[in-house]
Design a protein around this motif. Structure first.
Motif, PDB file in Angstrom:
ATOM      1  N   GLY A 152     -47.929  14.215 -19.365  1.00  0.00           N
ATOM      2  CA  GLY A 152     -46.639  14.834 -19.619  1.00  0.00           C
ATOM      3  C   GLY A 152     -45.491  14.267 -18.805  1.00  0.00           C
ATOM      4  N   GLN A 153     -45.776  13.347 -17.877  1.00  0.00           N
ATOM      5  CA  GLN A 153     -44.728  12.715 -17.079  1.00  0.00           C
ATOM      6  C   GLN A 153     -43.772  11.953 -17.986  1.00  0.00           C
ATOM      7  OE1 GLN A 153     -44.168  12.390 -13.476  1.00  0.00           O
ATOM      8  NE2 GLN A 153     -42.263  11.508 -14.248  1.00  0.00           N
ATOM      9  N   VAL A 154     -42.478  12.288 -17.912  1.00  0.00           N
ATOM     10  CA  VAL A 154     -41.474  11.589 -18.711  1.00  0.00           C
ATOM     11  C   VAL A 154     -41.146  10.259 -18.042  1.00  0.00           C
ATOM     12  CG1 VAL A 154     -39.111  11.677 -19.601  1.00  0.00           C
ATOM     13  CG2 VAL A 154     -40.517  13.737 -19.598  1.00  0.00           C
ATOM     14  N   PHE A 155     -41.172   9.172 -18.816  1.00  0.00           N
ATOM     15  CA  PHE A 155     -40.876   7.843 -18.303  1.00  0.00           C
ATOM     16  C   PHE A 155     -39.394   7.528 -18.480  1.00  0.00           C
ATOM     17  CE2 PHE A 155     -45.384   5.993 -19.306  1.00  0.00           C
ATOM     18  CZ  PHE A 155     -45.919   6.836 -18.343  1.00  0.00           C
ATOM     19  N   ALA A 156     -38.878   6.687 -17.601  1.00  0.00           N
ATOM     20  CA  ALA A 156     -37.486   6.246 -17.705  1.00  0.00           C
ATOM     21  C   ALA A 156     -37.295   5.253 -18.846  1.00  0.00           C
ATOM     22  CB  ALA A 156     -37.034   5.617 -16.390  1.00  0.00           C
ATOM     23  N   ILE A 157     -38.396   4.680 -19.319  1.00  0.00           N
ATOM     24  CA  ILE A 157     -38.332   3.659 -20.359  1.00  0.00           C
ATOM     25  C   ILE A 157     -39.634   3.705 -21.154  1.00  0.00           C
ATOM     26  CG2 ILE A 157     -39.356   1.802 -18.994  1.00  0.00           C
ATOM     27  CD1 ILE A 157     -37.235  -0.092 -20.183  1.00  0.00           C
ATOM     28  N   ASP A 158     -39.587   3.271 -22.399  1.00  0.00           N
ATOM     29  CA  ASP A 158     -40.807   3.234 -23.201  1.00  0.00           C
ATOM     30  C   ASP A 158     -41.575   1.955 -22.888  1.00  0.00           C
ATOM     31  OD1 ASP A 158     -42.802   3.615 -25.019  1.00  0.00           O
ATOM     32  OD2 ASP A 158     -41.579   3.172 -26.793  1.00  0.00           O
ATOM     33  N   THR A 159     -42.749   2.108 -22.336  1.00  0.00           N
ATOM     34  CA  THR A 159     -43.582   0.952 -21.996  1.00  0.00           C
ATOM     35  C   THR A 159     -44.490   0.536 -23.154  1.00  0.00           C
ATOM     36  OG1 THR A 159     -45.260   2.407 -21.035  1.00  0.00           O
ATOM     37  CG2 THR A 159     -43.579   1.525 -19.547  1.00  0.00           C
ATOM     38  N   GLU A 160     -44.338   1.211 -24.283  1.00  0.00           N
ATOM     39  CA  GLU A 160     -45.131   0.899 -25.479  1.00  0.00           C
ATOM     40  C   GLU A 160     -46.623   0.929 -25.116  1.00  0.00           C
ATOM     41  OE1 GLU A 160     -43.127  -2.430 -27.693  1.00  0.00           O
ATOM     42  OE2 GLU A 160     -41.837  -2.369 -25.918  1.00  0.00           O
ATOM     43  N   ASP A 161     -47.383  -0.077 -25.538  1.00  0.00           N
ATOM     44  CA  ASP A 161     -48.818  -0.102 -25.211  1.00  0.00           C
ATOM     45  C   ASP A 161     -49.121  -1.148 -24.144  1.00  0.00           C
ATOM     46  OD1 ASP A 161     -48.290  -2.303 -26.743  1.00  0.00           O
ATOM     47  OD2 ASP A 161     -49.978  -2.051 -28.125  1.00  0.00           O
ATOM     48  N   SER A 162     -48.169  -1.350 -23.211  1.00  0.00           N
ATOM     49  CA  SER A 162     -48.293  -2.385 -22.188  1.00  0.00           C
ATOM     50  C   SER A 162     -49.519  -2.169 -21.304  1.00  0.00           C
ATOM     51  CB  SER A 162     -47.041  -2.414 -21.318  1.00  0.00           C
ATOM     52  OG  SER A 162     -47.196  -3.308 -20.241  1.00  0.00           O
ATOM     53  N   GLU A 163     -50.219  -3.261 -21.037  1.00  0.00           N
ATOM     54  CA  GLU A 163     -51.350  -3.223 -20.113  1.00  0.00           C
ATOM     55  C   GLU A 163     -50.893  -3.339 -18.664  1.00  0.00           C
ATOM     56  OE1 GLU A 163     -54.001  -6.315 -21.191  1.00  0.00           O
ATOM     57  OE2 GLU A 163     -54.474  -5.487 -23.165  1.00  0.00           O
ATOM     58  N   ILE A 164     -49.637  -3.734 -18.452  1.00  0.00           N
ATOM     59  CA  ILE A 164     -49.119  -3.860 -17.088  1.00  0.00           C
ATOM     60  C   ILE A 164     -48.941  -2.468 -16.498  1.00  0.00           C
ATOM     61  CG2 ILE A 164     -47.140  -4.598 -15.690  1.00  0.00           C
ATOM     62  CD1 ILE A 164     -46.748  -6.883 -17.649  1.00  0.00           C
ATOM     63  N   PRO A 165     -49.505  -2.194 -15.325  1.00  0.00           N
ATOM     64  CA  PRO A 165     -49.379  -0.857 -14.741  1.00  0.00           C
ATOM     65  C   PRO A 165     -47.918  -0.433 -14.587  1.00  0.00           C
ATOM     66  CG  PRO A 165     -51.033  -2.139 -13.570  1.00  0.00           C
ATOM     67  CD  PRO A 165     -50.349  -3.088 -14.504  1.00  0.00           C
ATOM     68  N   TYR A 166     -47.677   0.838 -14.865  1.00  0.00           N
ATOM     69  CA  TYR A 166     -46.339   1.421 -14.735  1.00  0.00           C
ATOM     70  C   TYR A 166     -46.380   2.422 -13.594  1.00  0.00           C
ATOM     71  CZ  TYR A 166     -41.833   3.442 -16.100  1.00  0.00           C
ATOM     72  OH  TYR A 166     -40.514   3.857 -16.114  1.00  0.00           O
ATOM     73  N   VAL A 167     -45.534   2.228 -12.597  1.00  0.00           N
ATOM     74  CA  VAL A 167     -45.560   3.020 -11.372  1.00  0.00           C
ATOM     75  C   VAL A 167     -44.346   3.935 -11.338  1.00  0.00           C
ATOM     76  CG1 VAL A 167     -45.561   2.936  -8.855  1.00  0.00           C
ATOM     77  CG2 VAL A 167     -46.779   1.172 -10.158  1.00  0.00           C
ATOM     78  N   VAL A 168     -44.594   5.233 -11.193  1.00  0.00           N
ATOM     79  CA  VAL A 168     -43.533   6.232 -11.099  1.00  0.00           C
ATOM     80  C   VAL A 168     -43.500   6.748  -9.668  1.00  0.00           C
ATOM     81  CG1 VAL A 168     -42.705   8.472 -11.903  1.00  0.00           C
ATOM     82  CG2 VAL A 168     -43.777   6.884 -13.523  1.00  0.00           C
ATOM     83  N   ILE A 169     -42.352   6.571  -9.004  1.00  0.00           N
ATOM     84  CA  ILE A 169     -42.181   7.011  -7.613  1.00  0.00           C
ATOM     85  C   ILE A 169     -41.130   8.111  -7.574  1.00  0.00           C
ATOM     86  CG2 ILE A 169     -41.460   6.323  -5.295  1.00  0.00           C
ATOM     87  CD1 ILE A 169     -42.485   3.488  -5.996  1.00  0.00           C
ATOM     88  N   ASP A 170     -41.468   9.236  -6.963  1.00  0.00           N
ATOM     89  CA  ASP A 170     -40.575  10.390  -6.903  1.00  0.00           C
ATOM     90  C   ASP A 170     -40.482  10.871  -5.460  1.00  0.00           C
ATOM     91  OD1 ASP A 170     -39.108  12.690  -7.252  1.00  0.00           O
ATOM     92  OD2 ASP A 170     -40.630  13.750  -8.441  1.00  0.00           O
ATOM     93  N   THR A 171     -39.296  10.756  -4.868  1.00  0.00           N
ATOM     94  CA  THR A 171     -39.086  11.203  -3.487  1.00  0.00           C
ATOM     95  C   THR A 171     -38.660  12.661  -3.406  1.00  0.00           C
ATOM     96  OG1 THR A 171     -36.769  10.520  -3.436  1.00  0.00           O
ATOM     97  CG2 THR A 171     -38.413   8.866  -2.810  1.00  0.00           C
TER      98      THR A 171
END
Length: 486
Positions: free
Chosen positions: A36-55
């Motif tokens: 359910g984490q909302v992404f800042a951008i659509d990464t489609e089906d990318s295999e490259i890891p997507y890192v979400v950092i929240d301070t």
């Protein structure tokens, strides 16, 4: 007339309301992870890891770090959640680049450091997130290919010399997409990184291990809590060497004994003559007086031997102090990659207990390869002093002097010839670049990155990849000719 216009207006509004009210509601696509984490951008089906950092609303400082939550996704599936402490990193790149780099440490619920593995990399607690330099106001980019560091570190690891290992990721920080980064290991003493013996205040054997840096000075803990604006403009701290954080070579860059006092104010007129060695391990705040004396004397003895040996008479007492193989490999990697920051900044030296001084690991190639200006394509980076006048960080005399030793030159030739027949063959170098660029492009990471960070249309990504491949081929061929004549 005015009443007629008003009636027509309201008839139009009512008609629009009725028309839109009869339509099915439009579903707005919101990119999310499987949790359910909302992404800042659509990464489609990318295999490259997507890192979400929240301070959690806290601003990221230069130092000290602040706590944050890190989530890692792959193909939008959450694969790891970790508490971290995070801060900005870099010196010149931090000030010049709108795309900032980060240091982070993995921590437990109590805020204590804890060793963690990311993306299959060995467990540790200290990590780096490094992006390429983008300056929007002056419209320039360093390393449009996005892969300078990764290629150089892979070359080093492939020839058997440890360099920081890492993985490409895309990151967002506090809801803002930040593009492609290289998540990699901090260079530090560790059995899985720089594997040397520990050295602490109770150690009786002073011979090691030590990690030193020839580099710009670190700001130091005395600057903790200062505003970000201070670090964006603290050029003086780069040259603020003290007896606490470093010691100075007894010889200048022209091989002469230095006869003026050390630790003068930043950018004093004679700074270009000096070479300082920063304490990396043990840290400046931990190293003892006896350890400082030992390692400073060791460097002094090495430099004196290097200068005084009569190579023609077969004298090579300098070899008693250094691991020649590590010096050879350090030279070959940095010269192949035309790393203009090598030798004089971003330079690590290691001495294990009862061992000799070694060069490396290699580090920081963001202005290397085909963008490595100041040094022409057909000359050695170690000849930096021939092209740059009175830079605050000039080339130490070591390398010019080593190249006067036919035995050292022969060691370079033997190693280069072996590597060119295997790991550093033109085919292998080309494949390393093409495989890396294909991975980034096939997953559309390049497109997403430059939708955020494009500043000019002077060169396409495909052209930057081709330029990098052409550079490596031409540079290696040039080195074949020069080293072949040794």
């Amino acid at each position: 007339m005015q009443g007629t216009v008003r009636n027509i207006f309201w008839i139009g509004v009512i008609s629009l309301f009725i028309w839109t009210g009869c339509k099915e509601p439009v579903e707005v696509f919101i990119p999310k992870g499987d949790d359910g984490q909302v992404f800042a951008i659509d990464t489609e089906d990318s295999e490259i890891p997507y890192v979400v950092i929240d301070t959690r609303g806290a601003s990221i400082p230069y130092e000290p770090k602040v706590q944050a939550q890190m989530k890692i996704y792959q193909e939008k599936k959450l694969i790891q959640t970790q508490l971290i402490d995070i801060e900005y990193r870099g010196k010149t790149s931090f000030r010049l680049s709108d795309k900032k780099g980060f240091n982070f440490e993995t921590i437990d619920e109590a805020g204590e450091g804890i060793d963690v593995s990311f993306l299959g990399l060995p467990k540790e607690e200290d990590w780096r997130l490094i992006g390429h330099v983008v300056n929007k106001s002056e419209k320039y980019i360093w390393d449009r290919s996005l892969m300078f560091n990764q290629v150089a570190y892979d070359i080093s690891n492939q020839i058997g010399k440890y360099a920081s290992r890492g993985k490409f990721v895309e990151i967002e920080v506090n809801g803002e997409y930040m593009g492609v980064y290289y998540l990699c290991e901090k260079l530090k003493r560790d059995s899985q990184r720089i594997d040397i013996k520990s050295l602490n205040t109770s150690s009786t054997n002073l011979t090691g291990g030590y990690i030193l840096k020839i580099d710009k000075a670190d700001a130091g803990p005395e600057h903790d809590g200062k505003p970000l604006s201070y670090f964006l403009n603290n050029w003086d701290d780069d040259a603020r060497y003290t007896s606490q954080n470093s010691f100075r070579s007894g010889y200048d860059v022209f091989r002469k004994q230095i006869n003026f006092e050390a630790f003068r104010p930043p950018y004093h007129p004679d700074q270009y003559l000096e070479t300082y060695f920063m304490y990396e391990y043990p840290k400046a705040e931990d190293i003892t007086g006896a350890q400082k004396i030992y390692i400073a004397d060791y460097l002094q003895d090495f430099e004196t031997a290097l200068l005084q040996d009569d190579f023609g008479a077969g004298e090579r007492s300098y070899a008693d102090y250094i691991d020649i193989g590590s010096f050879v490999d350090y030279f070959l990697i940095n010269e192949l990659c035309r790393n203009v920051d090598a030798y004089r900044i971003s330079t690590f030296l290691v001495k294990d207990r009862d061992g000799k001084l070694g060069m490396g690991p290699v580090w920081d190639f963001n202005i290397g390869f085909d963008e490595g200006d100041r040094i022409p394509m057909n000359d050695w980076v170690i000849n930096y002093n021939n092209y740059v006048n009175k830079d605050p960080w000039m080339m130490p005399f070591w390398w010019e002097r080593l190249m006067e030793d036919q035995i050292f030159r022969q060691a370079v030739k033997t190693r280069w010839t072996t590597l060119r027949g295997s790991t550093l063959s033109t085919g292998n170098l080309q494949k390393l670049v093409s495989d890396t660029s294909k991975y980034l492009q096939d997953n559309n990471a390049v497109t997403r990155n430059y939708a955020k960070w494009e500043v000019s249309a002077d060169r396409t990504y495909d052209q930057s990849v081709l330029d990098l491949q052409n550079f490596l081929s031409q540079r290696a061929n040039w080195m074949d000719g020069k080293i072949g004549a040794f």
